[in-house]
Scaffold this motif. Structure first.
Motif, PDB file in Angstrom:
ATOM      1  N   PRO A  80       0.949  -1.174  -0.150  1.00 24.90           N
ATOM      2  CA  PRO A  80      -0.202  -0.168  -0.093  1.00 24.90           C
ATOM      3  C   PRO A  80       1.010   1.099  -0.005  1.00 24.90           C
ATOM      4  O   PRO A  80       2.159   1.545   0.298  1.00 24.90           O
ATOM      5  N   THR A  81       0.434   2.452  -0.906  1.00 22.71           N
ATOM      6  CA  THR A  81       1.049   3.600  -0.898  1.00 22.71           C
ATOM      7  C   THR A  81       1.221   4.550   0.454  1.00 22.71           C
ATOM      8  O   THR A  81      -0.422   4.599   0.145  1.00 22.71           O
ATOM      9  N   PRO A  82       1.818   4.811   1.043  1.00 26.31           N
ATOM     10  CA  PRO A  82       1.267   5.498   2.531  1.00 26.31           C
ATOM     11  C   PRO A  82       1.401   6.844   1.643  1.00 26.31           C
ATOM     12  O   PRO A  82       1.521   7.464   0.339  1.00 26.31           O
ATOM     13  N   VAL A  83      -0.086   7.502   2.346  1.00 23.75           N
ATOM     14  CA  VAL A  83      -0.805   8.878   2.177  1.00 23.75           C
ATOM     15  C   VAL A  83       0.260  10.216   1.653  1.00 23.75           C
ATOM     16  O   VAL A  83      -0.171  10.485   1.225  1.00 23.75           O
ATOM     17  N   ALA A  84       0.979   9.626   3.238  1.00 25.59           N
ATOM     18  CA  ALA A  84       1.737  11.175   4.001  1.00 25.59           C
ATOM     19  C   ALA A  84       3.644  10.416   3.701  1.00 25.59           C
ATOM     20  O   ALA A  84       4.265  10.326   4.710  1.00 25.59           O
ATOM     21  N   LEU A  85       4.259  12.005   2.418  1.00 27.19           N
ATOM     22  CA  LEU A  85       5.411  10.557   2.214  1.00 27.19           C
ATOM     23  C   LEU A  85       6.116  11.839   2.750  1.00 27.19           C
ATOM     24  O   LEU A  85       7.032  12.216   3.098  1.00 27.19           O
ATOM     25  N   ARG A  86       5.726  13.643   2.828  1.00 25.88           N
ATOM     26  CA  ARG A  86       6.271  14.862   2.505  1.00 25.88           C
ATOM     27  C   ARG A  86       6.518  15.304   3.416  1.00 25.88           C
ATOM     28  O   ARG A  86       5.356  14.996   4.853  1.00 25.88           O
ATOM     29  N   GLN A  87       7.597  15.349   3.983  1.00 28.28           N
ATOM     30  CA  GLN A  87       7.816  15.479   5.366  1.00 28.28           C
ATOM     31  C   GLN A  87       9.298  17.189   4.861  1.00 28.28           C
ATOM     32  O   GLN A  87       9.310  17.488   3.897  1.00 28.28           O
ATOM     33  N   VAL A  88       9.388  17.471   5.811  1.00 29.05           N
ATOM     34  CA  VAL A  88      10.506  18.406   6.342  1.00 29.05           C
ATOM     35  C   VAL A  88      11.603  18.547   7.092  1.00 29.05           C
ATOM     36  O   VAL A  88      11.156  17.833   8.641  1.00 29.05           O
ATOM     37  N   LEU A  89      12.977  17.796   6.838  1.00 26.22           N
ATOM     38  CA  LEU A  89      13.194  17.437   7.450  1.00 26.22           C
ATOM     39  C   LEU A  89      14.105  18.563   8.678  1.00 26.22           C
ATOM     40  O   LEU A  89      14.581  19.404   7.572  1.00 26.22           O
ATOM     41  N   CYS A  90      14.299  18.554   9.618  1.00 31.99           N
ATOM     42  CA  CYS A  90      14.449  19.571  10.686  1.00 31.99           C
ATOM     43  C   CYS A  90      16.005  20.192  10.872  1.00 31.99           C
ATOM     44  O   CYS A  90      17.265  18.373  10.089  1.00 31.99           O
ATOM     45  N   PRO A  91      16.703  21.107  10.662  1.00 30.69           N
ATOM     46  CA  PRO A  91      18.495  21.314  11.028  1.00 30.69           C
ATOM     47  C   PRO A  91      19.267  20.005  11.552  1.00 30.69           C
ATOM     48  O   PRO A  91      20.249  19.335  11.358  1.00 30.69           O
ATOM     49  N   ARG A  94      17.758  14.110  12.160  1.00 34.52           N
ATOM     50  CA  ARG A  94      16.780  13.656  12.667  1.00 34.52           C
ATOM     51  C   ARG A  94      15.499  13.660  13.003  1.00 34.52           C
ATOM     52  O   ARG A  94      15.128  12.574  12.511  1.00 34.52           O
ATOM     53  N   SER A  95      15.157  14.766  13.253  1.00 32.91           N
ATOM     54  CA  SER A  95      13.579  14.923  13.204  1.00 32.91           C
ATOM     55  C   SER A  95      12.890  15.416  12.319  1.00 32.91           C
ATOM     56  O   SER A  95      13.391  16.120  11.701  1.00 32.91           O
ATOM     57  N   ALA A  96      11.510  15.291  12.221  1.00 30.86           N
ATOM     58  CA  ALA A  96      10.872  15.758  11.230  1.00 30.86           C
ATOM     59  C   ALA A  96       9.433  16.408  11.213  1.00 30.86           C
ATOM     60  O   ALA A  96       9.169  15.894  12.477  1.00 30.86           O
ATOM     61  N   CYS A  97       9.175  17.103  10.506  1.00 34.42           N
ATOM     62  CA  CYS A  97       7.602  17.505  10.617  1.00 34.42           C
ATOM     63  C   CYS A  97       6.604  16.755   9.977  1.00 34.42           C
ATOM     64  O   CYS A  97       7.392  16.827   8.675  1.00 34.42           O
ATOM     65  N   PRO A  98       5.067  17.569   9.852  1.00 35.37           N
ATOM     66  CA  PRO A  98       4.637  17.252   8.977  1.00 35.37           C
ATOM     67  C   PRO A  98       5.343  18.287   7.374  1.00 35.37           C
ATOM     68  O   PRO A  98       5.306  19.737   7.744  1.00 35.37           O
ATOM     69  N   ASP A  99       4.948  17.779   6.267  1.00 37.82           N
ATOM     70  CA  ASP A  99       4.598  18.487   5.297  1.00 37.82           C
ATOM     71  C   ASP A  99       3.806  19.742   5.609  1.00 37.82           C
ATOM     72  O   ASP A  99       2.600  19.698   6.420  1.00 37.82           O
ATOM     73  N   GLY A 100       4.590  21.154   5.340  1.00 39.45           N
ATOM     74  CA  GLY A 100       3.350  22.460   5.551  1.00 39.45           C
ATOM     75  C   GLY A 100       3.504  23.127   7.368  1.00 39.45           C
ATOM     76  O   GLY A 100       3.169  24.158   7.290  1.00 39.45           O
ATOM     77  N   ALA A 101       4.482  21.952   7.562  1.00 43.72           N
ATOM     78  CA  ALA A 101       4.978  22.893   9.330  1.00 43.72           C
ATOM     79  C   ALA A 101       6.374  23.738   9.022  1.00 43.72           C
ATOM     80  O   ALA A 101       7.440  23.339   7.771  1.00 43.72           O
ATOM     81  N   THR A 102       6.742  23.511   9.841  1.00 45.21           N
ATOM     82  CA  THR A 102       8.018  24.539  10.286  1.00 45.21           C
ATOM     83  C   THR A 102       8.934  24.641  11.585  1.00 45.21           C
ATOM     84  O   THR A 102       8.558  23.799  12.941  1.00 45.21           O
ATOM     85  N   CYS A 169      14.524   7.088  14.199  1.00 46.92           N
ATOM     86  CA  CYS A 169      14.388   7.671  12.695  1.00 46.92           C
ATOM     87  C   CYS A 169      13.041   8.903  12.301  1.00 46.92           C
ATOM     88  O   CYS A 169      12.033   9.173  13.171  1.00 46.92           O
ATOM     89  N   PRO A 170      12.835   9.888  11.227  1.00 52.52           N
ATOM     90  CA  PRO A 170      11.962  11.507  11.410  1.00 52.52           C
ATOM     91  C   PRO A 170      10.668  10.220  12.346  1.00 52.52           C
ATOM     92  O   PRO A 170      10.835   9.266  11.172  1.00 52.52           O
ATOM     93  N   ASP A 171       9.212  10.983  12.239  1.00 53.94           N
ATOM     94  CA  ASP A 171       8.012  10.376  11.871  1.00 53.94           C
ATOM     95  C   ASP A 171       7.592   9.730  10.198  1.00 53.94           C
ATOM     96  O   ASP A 171       8.084  10.912   9.326  1.00 53.94           O
ATOM     97  N   GLY A 172       7.234   8.320  10.905  1.00 49.80           N
ATOM     98  CA  GLY A 172       6.608   8.198   9.359  1.00 49.80           C
ATOM     99  C   GLY A 172       7.400   7.205   8.810  1.00 49.80           C
ATOM    100  O   GLY A 172       7.504   7.097   7.650  1.00 49.80           O
ATOM    101  N   ASN A 173       8.755   7.072   9.075  1.00 53.58           N
ATOM    102  CA  ASN A 173       9.309   6.283   9.267  1.00 53.58           C
ATOM    103  C   ASN A 173       9.609   5.321   9.713  1.00 53.58           C
ATOM    104  O   ASN A 173       9.166   4.740  10.130  1.00 53.58           O
TER     105      ASN A 173
END
Length: 190
Positions: A80-91, A94-102, A169-173
């Motif tokens: 199954p293809t994950p719906v939310a693949l896009r994420q914002v990787l933090c500086p 290691r950490s990541a935020c959902p797409d559209g967040a900062t 790993c980042p959230d969603g990984n």
């Protein structure tokens, strides 16, 4: 997403309302009818509750005969293809935020996710403001040059997926162990 019927090999599947039947080559094929009878020639199939009459090219039933059906190849099952693949990787990489967040740094030096795109991170490490505004920590507002103000937004902590005590790993990984024994991050959930 269209539902599919998994075949007994665990690797092939057919469309919903079809039936998996073995083909002459030993691979799986799909009969375009639900709960079909797979014929002994491994080429044809018949509707549910009918019998293959290969000599006459018919499907026999008390209600009347119908022509034999023909199978088509099954396809390999796709994960199954994950719906939310896009994420914002933090500086910190290691950490990541959902797409559209900062990503904004927390007082702990870890990262939190501001639920606004291209946001301004406040110096207290606990709040953020929309793009084009400034943090007014004394009044707990985000102020704009046009004179309006709104309450500060709080920063939830960026979620990590733990591999072991030292690695995450980042959230969603998903954590995947390499042949070397080290951990790697697959950018797909579960």
């Amino acid at each position: 997403a269209a539902r599919a019927v998994p075949c007994p090999d665990g690797q092939s599947e057919c469309p919903d309302n079809a039936t998996c039947c073995v083909t002459a080559s030993g691979t799986w094929g799909c009969c375009p009818m639900p709960q079909a009878s797979c014929c002994a020639d491994k080429v044809h199939c018949c509707p549910h509750a009918t019998v293959c009459d290969l000599a006459h090219g018919r499907c026999v039933s008390p209600a009347g005969d119908v022509p034999l059906g023909t199978k088509f190849p099954a396809w390999k099952r796709q994960p199954p293809t994950p719906v939310a693949l896009r994420q914002v990787l933090c500086p910190d990489g290691r950490s990541a935020c959902p797409d559209g967040a900062t990503c904004c740094q927390l007082p702990s030096a870890q990262y939190g996710c501001c639920p606004l795109q291209n946001a301004v991170c406040c110096s207290d490490g606990q709040h953020c403001c929309p793009q084009g505004t400034a943090c007014d920590l004394e009044r707990s507002t985000c102020t704009s040059s046009r004179g309006w103000a709104r309450p500060l937004a709080s920063l939830p902590k960026a979620r990590d997926v733990r591999c072991d005590d030292e690695t995450s790993c980042p959230d969603g990984n998903t954590c995947c162990q390499l042949s070397s024994g080290a951990w790697a991050c697959c950018p797909l959930e579960e």
